[in-house]
Motif scaffolding. Sequence first.
Motif, PDB file in Angstrom:
ATOM      1  N   ARG A  43      -2.802   3.752  -3.341  1.00 43.71           N
ATOM      2  CA  ARG A  43      -2.838   2.772  -4.416  1.00 43.71           C
ATOM      3  C   ARG A  43      -2.082   1.531  -3.952  1.00 43.71           C
ATOM      4  NH1 ARG A  43       2.332   3.130  -6.886  1.00 43.71           N
ATOM      5  NH2 ARG A  43       3.366   5.044  -6.309  1.00 43.71           N
ATOM      6  N   TYR A  72     -11.181  -3.897  -0.236  1.00 46.16           N
ATOM      7  CA  TYR A  72     -10.752  -2.575  -0.675  1.00 46.16           C
ATOM      8  C   TYR A  72     -10.777  -2.509  -2.199  1.00 46.16           C
ATOM      9  CZ  TYR A  72      -9.079  -1.540   4.017  1.00 46.16           C
ATOM     10  OH  TYR A  72      -9.006  -1.302   5.357  1.00 46.16           O
ATOM     11  N   SER A  73     -10.937  -1.311  -2.714  1.00 45.66           N
ATOM     12  CA  SER A  73     -10.854  -1.075  -4.150  1.00 45.66           C
ATOM     13  C   SER A  73      -9.439  -1.379  -4.624  1.00 45.66           C
ATOM     14  CB  SER A  73     -11.196   0.384  -4.448  1.00 45.66           C
ATOM     15  OG  SER A  73     -10.831   0.725  -5.767  1.00 45.66           O
ATOM     16  N   ARG A 113     -12.383   9.667   1.239  1.00 42.70           N
ATOM     17  CA  ARG A 113     -11.862   9.819  -0.117  1.00 42.70           C
ATOM     18  C   ARG A 113     -10.728   8.828  -0.354  1.00 42.70           C
ATOM     19  NH1 ARG A 113      -7.054  12.610   0.247  1.00 42.70           N
ATOM     20  NH2 ARG A 113      -6.739  13.642   2.232  1.00 42.70           N
ATOM     21  N   SER A 114     -10.427   8.620  -1.592  1.00 45.64           N
ATOM     22  CA  SER A 114      -9.329   7.717  -1.959  1.00 45.64           C
ATOM     23  C   SER A 114      -8.016   8.310  -1.510  1.00 45.64           C
ATOM     24  CB  SER A 114      -9.339   7.521  -3.466  1.00 45.64           C
ATOM     25  OG  SER A 114      -8.177   6.854  -3.857  1.00 45.64           O
ATOM     26  N   THR A 153      -8.320   2.472  -6.106  1.00 40.90           N
ATOM     27  CA  THR A 153      -8.278   3.617  -5.196  1.00 40.90           C
ATOM     28  C   THR A 153      -8.604   3.186  -3.765  1.00 40.90           C
ATOM     29  OG1 THR A 153     -10.571   4.130  -5.759  1.00 40.90           O
ATOM     30  CG2 THR A 153      -8.859   5.334  -6.966  1.00 40.90           C
ATOM     31  N   PRO A 154      -7.719   2.408  -3.137  1.00 38.12           N
ATOM     32  CA  PRO A 154      -8.004   1.958  -1.772  1.00 38.12           C
ATOM     33  C   PRO A 154      -8.005   3.115  -0.795  1.00 38.12           C
ATOM     34  CG  PRO A 154      -5.758   1.397  -2.376  1.00 38.12           C
ATOM     35  CD  PRO A 154      -6.416   1.935  -3.603  1.00 38.12           C
ATOM     36  N   GLY A 155      -8.916   3.051   0.153  1.00 37.28           N
ATOM     37  CA  GLY A 155      -9.008   4.084   1.171  1.00 37.28           C
ATOM     38  C   GLY A 155     -10.096   3.715   2.162  1.00 37.28           C
ATOM     39  N   TYR A 172       0.848  -1.188   0.000  1.00 33.79           N
ATOM     40  CA  TYR A 172       0.000   0.000   0.000  1.00 33.79           C
ATOM     41  C   TYR A 172       0.883   1.238   0.000  1.00 33.79           C
ATOM     42  CZ  TYR A 172      -3.195   3.629   1.479  1.00 33.79           C
ATOM     43  OH  TYR A 172      -3.917   4.794   1.548  1.00 33.79           O
TER      44      TYR A 172
END
Length: 61
Positions: free
Chosen positions: A57, A42-43, A53-54, A46-48, A5
């Motif tokens: 990465r 997680y995405s 908000r994102s 755009t993990p967050g 990450y």
Amino acid sequence: MKLKYIGDSFFEGLTDGQFYEGKDVNIFCVALIDDTGKEKIYSRLTPGPFAGRSLGRFEIA
């Protein structure tokens, strides 16, 4: 898959520079055990935080 990450660390989530073992969920998401010790989704792009908000990465290590 091993993921690194890169981004802002956030409470009860992910830490910048930390490696996580991820499992494929689908083309948009990855499941991993985050800093809470629980498996969360997680995405990929755009993990967050879930309600934020994102912030970062993932890089495949």
